[in-house]
Enzyme design. Structure first.
Site, PDB file in Angstrom:
ATOM      1  N   HIS A  67      25.373   7.357 -29.700  1.00 39.42           N
ATOM      2  CA  HIS A  67      24.220   8.356 -29.231  1.00 39.42           C
ATOM      3  C   HIS A  67      24.225   9.575 -29.906  1.00 39.42           C
ATOM      4  O   HIS A  67      25.000   9.717 -30.573  1.00 39.42           O
ATOM      5  CB  HIS A  67      23.786   8.529 -27.703  1.00 39.42           C
ATOM      6  CG  HIS A  67      25.047   9.018 -27.264  1.00 39.42           C
ATOM      7  ND1 HIS A  67      25.302  10.453 -26.984  1.00 39.42           N
ATOM      8  CD2 HIS A  67      26.193   8.670 -26.388  1.00 39.42           C
ATOM      9  CE1 HIS A  67      26.395  10.570 -26.380  1.00 39.42           C
ATOM     10  NE2 HIS A  67      26.940   9.645 -25.833  1.00 39.42           N
ATOM     11  N   HIS A  83      14.363  14.465 -21.046  1.00 38.15           N
ATOM     12  CA  HIS A  83      14.134  14.345 -22.656  1.00 38.15           C
ATOM     13  C   HIS A  83      13.110  15.067 -22.984  1.00 38.15           C
ATOM     14  O   HIS A  83      11.867  14.641 -23.033  1.00 38.15           O
ATOM     15  CB  HIS A  83      14.417  12.767 -23.214  1.00 38.15           C
ATOM     16  CG  HIS A  83      15.684  12.230 -22.775  1.00 38.15           C
ATOM     17  ND1 HIS A  83      15.696  10.800 -22.557  1.00 38.15           N
ATOM     18  CD2 HIS A  83      16.939  12.802 -22.864  1.00 38.15           C
ATOM     19  CE1 HIS A  83      16.898  10.811 -22.456  1.00 38.15           C
ATOM     20  NE2 HIS A  83      17.740  11.671 -22.308  1.00 38.15           N
ATOM     21  N   TYR A 128      33.152   5.699 -26.011  1.00 36.99           N
ATOM     22  CA  TYR A 128      33.104   4.575 -25.244  1.00 36.99           C
ATOM     23  C   TYR A 128      33.840   3.479 -25.703  1.00 36.99           C
ATOM     24  O   TYR A 128      33.562   2.744 -26.761  1.00 36.99           O
ATOM     25  CB  TYR A 128      31.636   4.337 -24.855  1.00 36.99           C
ATOM     26  CG  TYR A 128      30.816   5.654 -24.654  1.00 36.99           C
ATOM     27  CD1 TYR A 128      30.561   6.045 -23.434  1.00 36.99           C
ATOM     28  CD2 TYR A 128      30.132   6.271 -25.702  1.00 36.99           C
ATOM     29  CE1 TYR A 128      29.852   7.223 -23.084  1.00 36.99           C
ATOM     30  CE2 TYR A 128      29.406   7.236 -25.395  1.00 36.99           C
ATOM     31  CZ  TYR A 128      29.169   7.814 -24.253  1.00 36.99           C
ATOM     32  OH  TYR A 128      28.710   8.903 -23.854  1.00 36.99           O
ATOM     33  N   HIS A 165      19.820  16.779 -26.711  1.00 39.80           N
ATOM     34  CA  HIS A 165      18.144  16.566 -26.672  1.00 39.80           C
ATOM     35  C   HIS A 165      17.743  18.084 -26.040  1.00 39.80           C
ATOM     36  O   HIS A 165      18.318  18.620 -25.534  1.00 39.80           O
ATOM     37  CB  HIS A 165      17.770  15.255 -26.117  1.00 39.80           C
ATOM     38  CG  HIS A 165      18.372  15.126 -24.550  1.00 39.80           C
ATOM     39  ND1 HIS A 165      17.840  15.856 -23.384  1.00 39.80           N
ATOM     40  CD2 HIS A 165      19.465  14.548 -24.122  1.00 39.80           C
ATOM     41  CE1 HIS A 165      18.496  15.464 -22.357  1.00 39.80           C
ATOM     42  NE2 HIS A 165      19.291  14.787 -22.832  1.00 39.80           N
ATOM     43  N   ASP A 185       0.502  -1.192   0.020  1.00 41.32           N
ATOM     44  CA  ASP A 185      -0.037   0.027   0.000  1.00 41.32           C
ATOM     45  C   ASP A 185       0.834   1.301   0.014  1.00 41.32           C
ATOM     46  O   ASP A 185       0.555   2.355   0.458  1.00 41.32           O
ATOM     47  CB  ASP A 185      -0.697  -0.197   1.064  1.00 41.32           C
ATOM     48  CG  ASP A 185      -0.175  -0.022   2.606  1.00 41.32           C
ATOM     49  OD1 ASP A 185       1.065  -0.278   2.556  1.00 41.32           O
ATOM     50  OD2 ASP A 185      -0.693  -0.087   3.603  1.00 41.32           O
ATOM     51  N   ARG A 196      32.032  11.073 -21.324  1.00 44.59           N
ATOM     52  CA  ARG A 196      31.102  11.810 -21.940  1.00 44.59           C
ATOM     53  C   ARG A 196      31.271  13.295 -21.060  1.00 44.59           C
ATOM     54  O   ARG A 196      31.541  13.249 -20.073  1.00 44.59           O
ATOM     55  CB  ARG A 196      29.748  11.496 -21.674  1.00 44.59           C
ATOM     56  CG  ARG A 196      28.628  12.157 -22.194  1.00 44.59           C
ATOM     57  CD  ARG A 196      27.325  11.384 -22.469  1.00 44.59           C
ATOM     58  NE  ARG A 196      26.706  10.855 -21.060  1.00 44.59           N
ATOM     59  CZ  ARG A 196      26.654   9.580 -20.896  1.00 44.59           C
ATOM     60  NH1 ARG A 196      27.155   8.660 -21.447  1.00 44.59           N
ATOM     61  NH2 ARG A 196      26.044   9.147 -19.560  1.00 44.59           N
ATOM     62  N   ASP A 222      20.697  18.659 -16.318  1.00 42.76           N
ATOM     63  CA  ASP A 222      21.339  17.459 -17.051  1.00 42.76           C
ATOM     64  C   ASP A 222      22.645  17.664 -17.084  1.00 42.76           C
ATOM     65  O   ASP A 222      23.203  18.223 -18.210  1.00 42.76           O
ATOM     66  CB  ASP A 222      20.324  16.965 -18.155  1.00 42.76           C
ATOM     67  CG  ASP A 222      20.894  15.524 -18.837  1.00 42.76           C
ATOM     68  OD1 ASP A 222      21.933  14.959 -18.142  1.00 42.76           O
ATOM     69  OD2 ASP A 222      20.523  15.374 -19.870  1.00 42.76           O
ATOM     70  N   ASP A 267      26.768  11.175 -14.491  1.00 45.33           N
ATOM     71  CA  ASP A 267      25.465  12.076 -15.310  1.00 45.33           C
ATOM     72  C   ASP A 267      24.496  11.959 -14.455  1.00 45.33           C
ATOM     73  O   ASP A 267      23.766  11.099 -14.003  1.00 45.33           O
ATOM     74  CB  ASP A 267      25.160  10.840 -16.566  1.00 45.33           C
ATOM     75  CG  ASP A 267      24.023  11.664 -17.371  1.00 45.33           C
ATOM     76  OD1 ASP A 267      23.418  12.611 -17.139  1.00 45.33           O
ATOM     77  OD2 ASP A 267      23.967  11.215 -18.579  1.00 45.33           O
ATOM     78  N   GLU A 280      28.871  16.836 -20.837  1.00 46.64           N
ATOM     79  CA  GLU A 280      27.528  17.241 -21.198  1.00 46.64           C
ATOM     80  C   GLU A 280      27.075  18.554 -20.356  1.00 46.64           C
ATOM     81  O   GLU A 280      27.352  18.684 -19.037  1.00 46.64           O
ATOM     82  CB  GLU A 280      26.433  16.261 -20.865  1.00 46.64           C
ATOM     83  CG  GLU A 280      25.155  16.615 -20.941  1.00 46.64           C
ATOM     84  CD  GLU A 280      23.975  15.698 -20.572  1.00 46.64           C
ATOM     85  OE1 GLU A 280      22.695  15.830 -21.153  1.00 46.64           O
ATOM     86  OE2 GLU A 280      24.451  14.752 -19.602  1.00 46.64           O
ATOM     87  N   GLU A 337      26.331  16.771 -25.511  1.00 45.82           N
ATOM     88  CA  GLU A 337      26.834  15.828 -24.856  1.00 45.82           C
ATOM     89  C   GLU A 337      27.605  14.657 -25.827  1.00 45.82           C
ATOM     90  O   GLU A 337      27.224  13.602 -25.512  1.00 45.82           O
ATOM     91  CB  GLU A 337      25.788  14.863 -23.908  1.00 45.82           C
ATOM     92  CG  GLU A 337      24.572  14.619 -24.601  1.00 45.82           C
ATOM     93  CD  GLU A 337      23.434  13.805 -23.680  1.00 45.82           C
ATOM     94  OE1 GLU A 337      23.937  12.752 -23.043  1.00 45.82           O
ATOM     95  OE2 GLU A 337      22.262  14.572 -23.627  1.00 45.82           O
ATOM     96  N   HIS A 339      23.398   3.790 -19.962  1.00 42.18           N
ATOM     97  CA  HIS A 339      22.387   4.032 -18.795  1.00 42.18           C
ATOM     98  C   HIS A 339      22.553   3.242 -17.684  1.00 42.18           C
ATOM     99  O   HIS A 339      21.807   2.647 -17.241  1.00 42.18           O
ATOM    100  CB  HIS A 339      21.009   3.976 -19.517  1.00 42.18           C
ATOM    101  CG  HIS A 339      20.625   4.912 -20.406  1.00 42.18           C
ATOM    102  ND1 HIS A 339      19.437   4.658 -21.643  1.00 42.18           N
ATOM    103  CD2 HIS A 339      21.017   6.117 -20.817  1.00 42.18           C
ATOM    104  CE1 HIS A 339      19.569   5.763 -22.338  1.00 42.18           C
ATOM    105  NE2 HIS A 339      20.297   6.607 -21.820  1.00 42.18           N
TER     106      HIS A 339
END
Length: 442
Positions: A344, A355, A391, A348, A44, A408, A265, A254, A410, A387, A237
């Protein structure tokens, strides 16, 4: 009932948004937008409630089980909201509710009814309409309510293209909040750099970031934070965040906060022990060079696709120089050989969603909803991420010293009439600056 987020924007902004929607509706029509509902976590218990971004954009109302109708007849716009009724017992257990009586005044909406009376009252509003705007599938509970209100559900017109286009361009008030989201997100990353050292767990650094967000008024992240040490950075991710950070490896973080519903972001990559090795430095400098060039080119009139093409060329040339790729640069790019290491896009839209919504393509604006080419010219008022990354999987056929390195970088930018403004510039990304910051706290 929490109206603090609504108070971050003047109520007039929500009114103007509804008026702008009304102007775009066909006469003798109505548009309906449903809120989120509480999501069960276990037994619950529920997850922390987060309002549907479309619903919040038009109302500033942060309660579940609600619906907004904007109707237009004879060029006259009427707004109606359905909310949970006041209930002293439930409010004792689960928190205050705005209630039907207070809703019109607080939200500046013409009429309010209990959500329990939706079928009866909505049927009156929809009677004799020639068009109904609704986003089917977004809120299944709302679809069910509409099905009950109609013996034969009508053909719906999706309102998504209208609202997506509106949300793509940020107002001065939204920009103010997004600057704050960017700054708080930056503080979280700076704290992470200061607190990272060998043998700490990824989740410990995540907790440092979240604590910093909370200290400055952002209770929640805008997405699940990524703290990826070593080769975990090659998983785009990665969210397990349960491994030990090892001496001699990089960590890719990230993470962004959500401030007054708007997202930050940021990604930064830095050495766990505060000092880049030579191979790490070489990969990092390729990504940094690509990002800096992207920031020069992402201005009004240019497209994300144009800029990404140049970013790809910089990366491929850099990888050729290191002996990670081999061959003719033009042939490699033509054959998408770089996608083994950069799989990628460049960035964005950013806004209420990390996003965020909005068309990236001129073709999509013209009705081709399947187009994925990001050829829409950038315009003043758009906010997006930048970004680039590289990799290099441990399984890649590359020189040994580069295996398992993921980088990365960004930032968040606002397109202005003078170029762009970086909203997240306070986080170091130059190698010397990162090493100096980490040396202060180690």
């Amino acid at each position: 009932m929490d109206l603090a987020y609504m108070d971050a924007l003047p109520i007039e902004e929500f009114i103007q948004r509804r008026e702008k929607i009304g102007e775009q509706l066909a006469d003798n029509s109505a548009m309906i937008v449903f809120s989120n509902i509480e999501q069960r976590r276990n037994n619950d218990c529920t997850f922390p409630f987060r309002q549907d971004s479309y619903f919040w954009y038009l109302t500033g109302f942060n309660e579940p089980d609600s619906a907004l109708i904007i109707s237009k007849q004879n060029a006259q716009i009427t707004t109606t909201i359905f909310v949970r009724p006041s209930d002293p017992l439930m409010e004792t257990w689960n928190g205050r509710r705005l209630g039907v009586i207070n809703a019109p005044t607080k939200l500046r909406i013409n009429k309010a009814f209990s959500i329990e009376d939706f079928k009866q009252e909505a049927t009156k509003i929809f009677k004799n309409l020639t068009a109904l705007y609704h986003y089917q599938g977004l809120q299944p509970w709302g679809d069910a309510l509409l099905n009950e209100a109609f013996s034969t559900p009508p053909q719906y017109i999706s309102w998504a293209p209208i609202l997506d286009e509106m949300r793509l361009f940020k107002s001065a008030n939204e920009i103010r909040l997004m600057q704050q989201a960017g700054q708080i997100s930056a503080l979280g990353h700076i704290k992470a750099m200061k607190q990272t050292r060998p043998n700490r767990f990824e989740y410990e650094i995540e907790s440092e970031i979240l604590h910093e967000f909370n200290r400055f008024g952002a209770r929640y992240p805008s997405y699940t934070s990524i703290v990826a040490g070593g080769e975990n950075a090659c998983i785009l991710h990665y969210t397990e965040n349960d491994q030990v950070l090892r001496d001699g490896e990089l960590v890719l973080i990230d993470a962004g906060c959500e401030f007054a519903m708007y997202a930050g972001d940021i990604t930064r990559t830095f050495p766990v022990n505060g000092k880049f090795t030579q191979p790490q430095r070489e990969i990092y400098e390729i990504v940094l060079k690509a990002q800096k060039r992207a920031l020069e080119l992402l201005v009004a009139g240019n497209t994300i696709q144009q800029v990404n093409d140049e970013v790809v060329r910089i990366k491929v040339q850099g990888l050729l120089n290191l002996g990670i790729m081999h061959g003719d640069i033009d042939e490699l790019i033509k054959n998408d050989a770089h996608r083994e290491f950069y799989m990628h896009g460049l960035g964005h839209w950013l806004g209420l969603d990390v996003h965020d919504v909005g068309s990236y393509s001129k073709d999509t604006q013209n009705g081709n909803r399947n187009s994925k080419i990001r050829n829409r010219p950038l315009e003043v008022g758009m906010v997006l991420t930048v970004e680039p990354g590289l990799y290099i999987s441990p399984k890649s056929n590359v020189p040994e010293q580069y295996k398992g390195i993921g980088v990365r970088i960004e930032d968040n930018i606002l397109i202005t009439e003078y170029g762009n403004k970086v909203l997240t510039s306070s986080v170091p990304k130059e190698i010397a600056e990162i090493e100096a910051l980490m040396a202060e706290s180690h």
